[in-house]
Design a protein around this motif. Structure first.
Motif, PDB file in Angstrom:
ATOM      1  N   LYS A  64       0.851  -1.186   0.000  1.00 35.26           N
ATOM      2  CA  LYS A  64       0.000   0.000   0.000  1.00 35.26           C
ATOM      3  C   LYS A  64       0.885   1.233   0.000  1.00 35.26           C
ATOM      4  O   LYS A  64       1.918   1.279   0.664  1.00 35.26           O
ATOM      5  CB  LYS A  64      -0.946   0.017   1.198  1.00 35.26           C
ATOM      6  CG  LYS A  64      -0.278   0.153   2.559  1.00 35.26           C
ATOM      7  CD  LYS A  64      -1.326   0.268   3.670  1.00 35.26           C
ATOM      8  CE  LYS A  64      -0.681   0.353   5.048  1.00 35.26           C
ATOM      9  NZ  LYS A  64      -1.678   0.480   6.139  1.00 35.26           N
ATOM     10  N   VAL A  65       0.489   2.231  -0.773  1.00 32.92           N
ATOM     11  CA  VAL A  65       1.181   3.517  -0.856  1.00 32.92           C
ATOM     12  C   VAL A  65       0.270   4.545  -0.215  1.00 32.92           C
ATOM     13  O   VAL A  65      -0.900   4.659  -0.605  1.00 32.92           O
ATOM     14  CB  VAL A  65       1.490   3.873  -2.328  1.00 32.92           C
ATOM     15  CG1 VAL A  65       2.091   5.260  -2.426  1.00 32.92           C
ATOM     16  CG2 VAL A  65       2.421   2.835  -2.943  1.00 32.92           C
ATOM     17  N   TYR A  66       0.772   5.302   0.749  1.00 28.61           N
ATOM     18  CA  TYR A  66      -0.126   6.158   1.518  1.00 28.61           C
ATOM     19  C   TYR A  66       0.567   7.418   2.039  1.00 28.61           C
ATOM     20  O   TYR A  66       1.794   7.467   2.187  1.00 28.61           O
ATOM     21  CB  TYR A  66      -0.711   5.375   2.699  1.00 28.61           C
ATOM     22  CG  TYR A  66       0.317   4.839   3.676  1.00 28.61           C
ATOM     23  CD1 TYR A  66       0.627   5.516   4.852  1.00 28.61           C
ATOM     24  CD2 TYR A  66       0.987   3.641   3.426  1.00 28.61           C
ATOM     25  CE1 TYR A  66       1.569   5.011   5.747  1.00 28.61           C
ATOM     26  CE2 TYR A  66       1.919   3.132   4.305  1.00 28.61           C
ATOM     27  CZ  TYR A  66       2.211   3.819   5.474  1.00 28.61           C
ATOM     28  OH  TYR A  66       3.147   3.328   6.347  1.00 28.61           O
ATOM     29  N   LEU A  67      -0.248   8.424   2.274  1.00 24.01           N
ATOM     30  CA  LEU A  67       0.205   9.644   2.923  1.00 24.01           C
ATOM     31  C   LEU A  67       0.004   9.503   4.426  1.00 24.01           C
ATOM     32  O   LEU A  67      -1.076   9.124   4.878  1.00 24.01           O
ATOM     33  CB  LEU A  67      -0.585  10.856   2.415  1.00 24.01           C
ATOM     34  CG  LEU A  67      -0.422  11.216   0.938  1.00 24.01           C
ATOM     35  CD1 LEU A  67      -1.349  12.377   0.581  1.00 24.01           C
ATOM     36  CD2 LEU A  67       1.021  11.584   0.618  1.00 24.01           C
ATOM     37  N   GLU A  68       1.035   9.784   5.195  1.00 24.96           N
ATOM     38  CA  GLU A  68       0.925   9.723   6.646  1.00 24.96           C
ATOM     39  C   GLU A  68       0.299  11.013   7.172  1.00 24.96           C
ATOM     40  O   GLU A  68       0.630  12.110   6.709  1.00 24.96           O
ATOM     41  CB  GLU A  68       2.285   9.513   7.284  1.00 24.96           C
ATOM     42  CG  GLU A  68       2.926   8.179   6.923  1.00 24.96           C
ATOM     43  CD  GLU A  68       4.186   7.932   7.711  1.00 24.96           C
ATOM     44  OE1 GLU A  68       4.248   8.326   8.896  1.00 24.96           O
ATOM     45  OE2 GLU A  68       5.123   7.336   7.146  1.00 24.96           O
ATOM     46  N   GLY A  69      -0.618  10.876   8.096  1.00 26.50           N
ATOM     47  CA  GLY A  69      -1.275  12.051   8.657  1.00 26.50           C
ATOM     48  C   GLY A  69      -1.895  11.747   9.995  1.00 26.50           C
ATOM     49  O   GLY A  69      -1.862  10.623  10.486  1.00 26.50           O
ATOM     50  N   LYS A  70      -2.443  12.765  10.597  1.00 25.66           N
ATOM     51  CA  LYS A  70      -3.130  12.628  11.880  1.00 25.66           C
ATOM     52  C   LYS A  70      -4.553  13.135  11.714  1.00 25.66           C
ATOM     53  O   LYS A  70      -4.763  14.189  11.112  1.00 25.66           O
ATOM     54  CB  LYS A  70      -2.399  13.431  12.959  1.00 25.66           C
ATOM     55  CG  LYS A  70      -0.989  12.921  13.252  1.00 25.66           C
ATOM     56  CD  LYS A  70      -0.315  13.753  14.335  1.00 25.66           C
ATOM     57  CE  LYS A  70       1.092  13.236  14.629  1.00 25.66           C
ATOM     58  NZ  LYS A  70       1.770  14.028  15.667  1.00 25.66           N
ATOM     59  N   PRO A  71      -5.557  12.393  12.206  1.00 27.12           N
ATOM     60  CA  PRO A  71      -5.447  11.201  13.064  1.00 27.12           C
ATOM     61  C   PRO A  71      -5.240   9.894  12.308  1.00 27.12           C
ATOM     62  O   PRO A  71      -4.988   8.873  12.917  1.00 27.12           O
ATOM     63  CB  PRO A  71      -6.790  11.181  13.782  1.00 27.12           C
ATOM     64  CG  PRO A  71      -7.735  11.765  12.788  1.00 27.12           C
ATOM     65  CD  PRO A  71      -6.959  12.830  12.059  1.00 27.12           C
ATOM     66  N   LYS A  72      -5.345   9.895  10.966  1.00 25.40           N
ATOM     67  CA  LYS A  72      -5.167   8.644  10.241  1.00 25.40           C
ATOM     68  C   LYS A  72      -4.503   8.908   8.902  1.00 25.40           C
ATOM     69  O   LYS A  72      -4.407  10.046   8.436  1.00 25.40           O
ATOM     70  CB  LYS A  72      -6.507   7.942  10.038  1.00 25.40           C
ATOM     71  CG  LYS A  72      -7.561   8.751   9.312  1.00 25.40           C
ATOM     72  CD  LYS A  72      -8.876   7.973   9.261  1.00 25.40           C
ATOM     73  CE  LYS A  72      -9.968   8.789   8.561  1.00 25.40           C
ATOM     74  NZ  LYS A  72     -11.249   8.046   8.519  1.00 25.40           N
ATOM     75  N   ILE A  75      -4.637   6.231   2.137  1.00 25.98           N
ATOM     76  CA  ILE A  75      -4.070   5.318   1.148  1.00 25.98           C
ATOM     77  C   ILE A  75      -4.295   5.879  -0.246  1.00 25.98           C
ATOM     78  O   ILE A  75      -5.417   6.155  -0.650  1.00 25.98           O
ATOM     79  CB  ILE A  75      -4.689   3.922   1.271  1.00 25.98           C
ATOM     80  CG1 ILE A  75      -4.359   3.311   2.639  1.00 25.98           C
ATOM     81  CG2 ILE A  75      -4.170   3.004   0.151  1.00 25.98           C
ATOM     82  CD1 ILE A  75      -4.920   1.928   2.845  1.00 25.98           C
ATOM     83  N   LEU A  76      -3.209   6.040  -0.994  1.00 24.69           N
ATOM     84  CA  LEU A  76      -3.285   6.542  -2.359  1.00 24.69           C
ATOM     85  C   LEU A  76      -3.574   5.422  -3.359  1.00 24.69           C
ATOM     86  O   LEU A  76      -4.337   5.597  -4.298  1.00 24.69           O
ATOM     87  CB  LEU A  76      -1.984   7.238  -2.744  1.00 24.69           C
ATOM     88  CG  LEU A  76      -1.607   8.465  -1.902  1.00 24.69           C
ATOM     89  CD1 LEU A  76      -0.223   8.965  -2.304  1.00 24.69           C
ATOM     90  CD2 LEU A  76      -2.642   9.561  -2.043  1.00 24.69           C
ATOM     91  N   GLU A 186      -9.418   1.296   5.716  1.00 22.34           N
ATOM     92  CA  GLU A 186      -8.493   2.356   5.302  1.00 22.34           C
ATOM     93  C   GLU A 186      -8.684   2.698   3.830  1.00 22.34           C
ATOM     94  O   GLU A 186      -8.685   3.872   3.439  1.00 22.34           O
ATOM     95  CB  GLU A 186      -7.045   1.907   5.526  1.00 22.34           C
ATOM     96  CG  GLU A 186      -6.511   2.118   6.914  1.00 22.34           C
ATOM     97  CD  GLU A 186      -5.017   1.910   6.989  1.00 22.34           C
ATOM     98  OE1 GLU A 186      -4.321   2.787   7.502  1.00 22.34           O
ATOM     99  OE2 GLU A 186      -4.536   0.861   6.510  1.00 22.34           O
ATOM    100  N   LEU A 187      -8.844   1.663   3.007  1.00 26.42           N
ATOM    101  CA  LEU A 187      -8.977   1.877   1.569  1.00 26.42           C
ATOM    102  C   LEU A 187     -10.253   2.625   1.208  1.00 26.42           C
ATOM    103  O   LEU A 187     -10.281   3.409   0.260  1.00 26.42           O
ATOM    104  CB  LEU A 187      -8.951   0.534   0.837  1.00 26.42           C
ATOM    105  CG  LEU A 187      -7.583  -0.054   0.525  1.00 26.42           C
ATOM    106  CD1 LEU A 187      -7.720  -1.494   0.073  1.00 26.42           C
ATOM    107  CD2 LEU A 187      -6.879   0.769  -0.540  1.00 26.42           C
ATOM    108  N   GLU A 193     -16.407  -1.421  11.257  1.00 23.12           N
ATOM    109  CA  GLU A 193     -17.781  -1.873  11.440  1.00 23.12           C
ATOM    110  C   GLU A 193     -18.607  -1.646  10.181  1.00 23.12           C
ATOM    111  O   GLU A 193     -19.423  -2.506   9.793  1.00 23.12           O
ATOM    112  CB  GLU A 193     -18.426  -1.159  12.625  1.00 23.12           C
ATOM    113  CG  GLU A 193     -17.851  -1.501  13.990  1.00 23.12           C
ATOM    114  CD  GLU A 193     -16.508  -0.846  14.258  1.00 23.12           C
ATOM    115  OE1 GLU A 193     -15.809  -1.281  15.189  1.00 23.12           O
ATOM    116  OE2 GLU A 193     -16.155   0.113  13.527  1.00 23.12           O
ATOM    117  N   SER A 194     -18.405  -0.506   9.521  1.00 21.90           N
ATOM    118  CA  SER A 194     -19.139  -0.214   8.289  1.00 21.90           C
ATOM    119  C   SER A 194     -18.733  -1.160   7.167  1.00 21.90           C
ATOM    120  O   SER A 194     -19.582  -1.596   6.374  1.00 21.90           O
ATOM    121  CB  SER A 194     -18.895   1.241   7.865  1.00 21.90           C
ATOM    122  OG  SER A 194     -19.436   2.145   8.796  1.00 21.90           O
ATOM    123  N   VAL A 195     -17.440  -1.495   7.095  1.00 21.71           N
ATOM    124  CA  VAL A 195     -16.970  -2.446   6.093  1.00 21.71           C
ATOM    125  C   VAL A 195     -17.656  -3.795   6.276  1.00 21.71           C
ATOM    126  O   VAL A 195     -18.162  -4.393   5.315  1.00 21.71           O
ATOM    127  CB  VAL A 195     -15.437  -2.620   6.179  1.00 21.71           C
ATOM    128  CG1 VAL A 195     -14.984  -3.846   5.374  1.00 21.71           C
ATOM    129  CG2 VAL A 195     -14.733  -1.383   5.663  1.00 21.71           C
TER     130      VAL A 195
END
Length: 230
Positions: A64-72, A75-76, A186-187, A193-195
């Motif tokens: 997975k390729v992703y941007l790190e951030g807060k609070p989460k 995923i690109l 995340e994706l 729960e929603s997934v």
């Protein structure tokens, strides 16, 4: 007309890459200088903000390729074998990775020095053109990713991801899913729960079958409609 905003989790899974445009001599130079590494599931391939000395070619595995951030994190894309990681860091004035990459499964990568990669771009027009194609395809995929996040409801996002996994990564309607429910959350930008709830809705409606990590798309046409309508 097919929407460019569907199947947004990744670019197409291709085993060949821009390296097939190199001459035999150029390919020999790359092969002699590249470094091959293996990573276990969950290991970082590259770190956002770290010094970028190499372009990364994912030879085998899934990341997975992703941007790190807060609070989460955001995923690109999912990167299947045959994809390059780190291309955006080669522009003048930048020497760091603009995103992080982590393996979903055990993976193998090849590291190619950035300066050598740039040299090949400058001296081989066919190679350079193919790199531009890769960058453009990634740009279109990123547009689709953000469209999915901002314009689709939960069922549309999940349909999009399932279709993308089926058509662009595993290339079959039945596959073993190496991603956890939290990975899918995340994706899709949803809660775990929603997934679980949306997956159950799809199963109850006869759109998919899943047991453990085995997933099968039973009604692709309906999933495409859900993805397109959001």
């Amino acid at each position: 007309m097919k929407s460019i905003y569907s199947n947004s989790c990744t670019v197409f899974n291709r085993r060949e890459c821009c390296f097939d445009k190199l001459t035999a001599e150029e390919r020999k130079i790359i092969d002699e200088k590249k470094i091959t590494l293996t990573y276990k599931k969950g290991e970082n391939i590259c770190k956002q903000g770290a010094f970028a000395s190499h372009i990364i070619f994912l030879k085998d595995g899934l990341a997975k390729v992703y941007l790190e951030g807060k609070p989460k994190n955001l995923i690109l894309k999912i990167s299947p074998p045959g994809n390059l990681i780190g291309l955006p860091c080669i522009y003048d004035g930048n020497n760091t990775f603009l995103y992080s990459a982590t393996t979903y499964i055990d993976s193998e990568v090849e590291l190619i020095e950035i300066e050598l990669f740039k040299k090949m771009i400058l001296q081989n027009p066919k190679f350079a053109f193919q790199v531009i194609n890769v960058l453009n395809e990634n740009t279109v995929q990123t547009y689709g990713r953000f469209y999915c996040f901002t314009n689709k409801q939960m069922h549309g996002r999940m349909a999009d991801i399932l279709l993308c996994l089926s058509q662009r990564i595993f290339k079959t309607d039945a596959f073993n899913l190496p991603l956890s429910r939290s990975d899918l959350a995340e994706l899709t930008g949803m809660s775990t729960e929603s997934v679980i709830r949306v997956m159950k809705d799809f199963k109850d409606d006869g759109l998919i079958r899943f047991e453990g990590k085995d997933v099968e798309l039973l009604d692709v046409e309906k999933l495409v409609t859900i993805s397109q309508l959001g």
